[in-house]
Design a protein around this motif. Structure first.
Motif, mmCIF file in Angstrom:
data_model
loop_
_atom_site.group_PDB
_atom_site.id
_atom_site.type_symbol
_atom_site.label_atom_id
_atom_site.label_comp_id
_atom_site.label_asym_id
_atom_site.label_seq_id
_atom_site.Cartn_x
_atom_site.Cartn_y
_atom_site.Cartn_z
ATOM 1 N N ALA A 1 77.043 -0.770 68.770
ATOM 2 C CA ALA A 1 77.312 -1.201 67.395
ATOM 3 C C ALA A 1 76.569 -0.348 66.369
ATOM 4 C CB ALA A 1 76.947 -2.670 67.224
ATOM 5 N N GLU A 2 75.334 0.006 66.655
ATOM 6 C CA GLU A 2 74.546 0.825 65.722
ATOM 7 C C GLU A 2 75.149 2.219 65.581
ATOM 8 O OE1 GLU A 2 71.351 1.572 63.035
ATOM 9 O OE2 GLU A 2 72.120 -0.287 63.898
ATOM 10 N N LEU A 3 75.587 2.798 66.686
ATOM 11 C CA LEU A 3 76.235 4.106 66.634
ATOM 12 C C LEU A 3 77.511 4.032 65.809
ATOM 13 C CD1 LEU A 3 76.499 7.059 67.528
ATOM 14 C CD2 LEU A 3 77.592 6.231 69.623
ATOM 15 N N LYS B 1 78.232 1.931 63.423
ATOM 16 C CA LYS B 1 77.855 1.739 62.020
ATOM 17 C C LYS B 1 77.487 3.081 61.374
ATOM 18 C CE LYS B 1 74.869 -1.193 59.194
ATOM 19 N NZ LYS B 1 73.829 -2.229 59.210
ATOM 20 N N LYS B 2 76.735 3.897 62.087
ATOM 21 C CA LYS B 2 76.360 5.222 61.582
ATOM 22 C C LYS B 2 77.577 6.130 61.477
ATOM 23 C CE LYS B 2 71.584 5.061 63.153
ATOM 24 N NZ LYS B 2 70.546 5.710 63.963
ATOM 25 N N PHE B 3 78.470 6.037 62.463
ATOM 26 C CA PHE B 3 79.684 6.857 62.441
ATOM 27 C C PHE B 3 80.551 6.501 61.234
ATOM 28 C CE2 PHE B 3 84.042 7.907 63.690
ATOM 29 C CZ PHE B 3 83.872 9.249 63.998
ATOM 30 N N ARG B 4 80.701 5.211 60.959
ATOM 31 C CA ARG B 4 81.484 4.774 59.790
ATOM 32 C C ARG B 4 80.829 5.248 58.486
ATOM 33 N NH1 ARG B 4 85.564 1.141 60.922
ATOM 34 N NH2 ARG B 4 85.423 0.132 62.952
ATOM 35 N N TYR B 5 79.509 5.280 58.443
ATOM 36 C CA TYR B 5 78.795 5.792 57.275
ATOM 37 C C TYR B 5 79.152 7.263 57.043
ATOM 38 C CZ TYR B 5 74.960 7.170 54.209
ATOM 39 O OH TYR B 5 74.230 7.666 53.156
ATOM 40 N N SER C 1 88.578 7.629 56.841
ATOM 41 C CA SER C 1 88.438 6.432 57.668
ATOM 42 C C SER C 1 87.731 6.848 58.948
ATOM 43 C CB SER C 1 89.814 5.857 57.999
ATOM 44 O OG SER C 1 90.543 6.757 58.821
ATOM 45 N N ALA C 2 87.212 5.871 59.686
ATOM 46 C CA ALA C 2 86.585 6.195 60.971
ATOM 47 C C ALA C 2 87.613 6.832 61.902
ATOM 48 C CB ALA C 2 85.996 4.934 61.596
ATOM 49 N N ASN C 3 88.845 6.343 61.854
ATOM 50 C CA ASN C 3 89.900 6.904 62.696
ATOM 51 C C ASN C 3 90.148 8.374 62.365
ATOM 52 O OD1 ASN C 3 92.231 6.258 64.625
ATOM 53 N ND2 ASN C 3 93.258 7.259 62.911
ATOM 54 N N ARG C 4 90.270 8.699 61.075
ATOM 55 C CA ARG C 4 90.528 10.085 60.660
ATOM 56 C C ARG C 4 89.330 10.969 60.998
ATOM 57 N NH1 ARG C 4 94.864 12.037 60.721
ATOM 58 N NH2 ARG C 4 95.703 10.456 59.371
ATOM 59 N N GLU C 5 88.117 10.444 60.826
ATOM 60 C CA GLU C 5 86.908 11.214 61.162
ATOM 61 C C GLU C 5 86.909 11.574 62.642
ATOM 62 O OE1 GLU C 5 83.214 13.052 60.141
ATOM 63 O OE2 GLU C 5 84.761 12.209 58.868
ATOM 64 N N LEU C 6 87.253 10.619 63.482
ATOM 65 C CA LEU C 6 87.311 10.875 64.925
ATOM 66 C C LEU C 6 88.389 11.903 65.243
ATOM 67 C CD1 LEU C 6 86.302 10.298 67.742
ATOM 68 C CD2 LEU C 6 87.827 8.316 67.811
ATOM 69 N N GLU C 7 89.529 11.813 64.580
ATOM 70 C CA GLU C 7 90.600 12.786 64.817
ATOM 71 C C GLU C 7 90.157 14.201 64.440
ATOM 72 O OE1 GLU C 7 95.296 13.556 63.751
ATOM 73 O OE2 GLU C 7 94.293 11.802 62.925
#
Length: 56
Positions: free
Chosen positions: A14-16, A18-22, A30-36
């Motif tokens: 969960a902490e990871l 949260k940091k990724f979404r930041y 979005s978190a999805n686009r960042e991952l892509e």
């Protein structure tokens, strides 16, 4: 015609997440686009080292 979209469930700390979404928000994504974006970069770097990945 719509392009193929794969769905993938990710289980992570969960902490990871949260940091990724930041970071994603910082990059106006979005978190999805960042991952892509990260995945595309990783595949590009892999193919530069090992050659293009081709499926039959």
């Amino acid at each position: 015609m719509a392009h193929d979209v794969s769905k993938f469930t990710l289980r992570t700390d969960a902490e990871l997440m949260k940091k990724f979404r930041y970071i994603a928000e910082y990059n106006a994504r979005s978190a999805n686009r960042e991952l892509e974006v990260i995945m595309r970069k990783h595949v590009k770097e892999f193919e530069e080292m090992h050659g293009e990945i081709v499926f039959d």
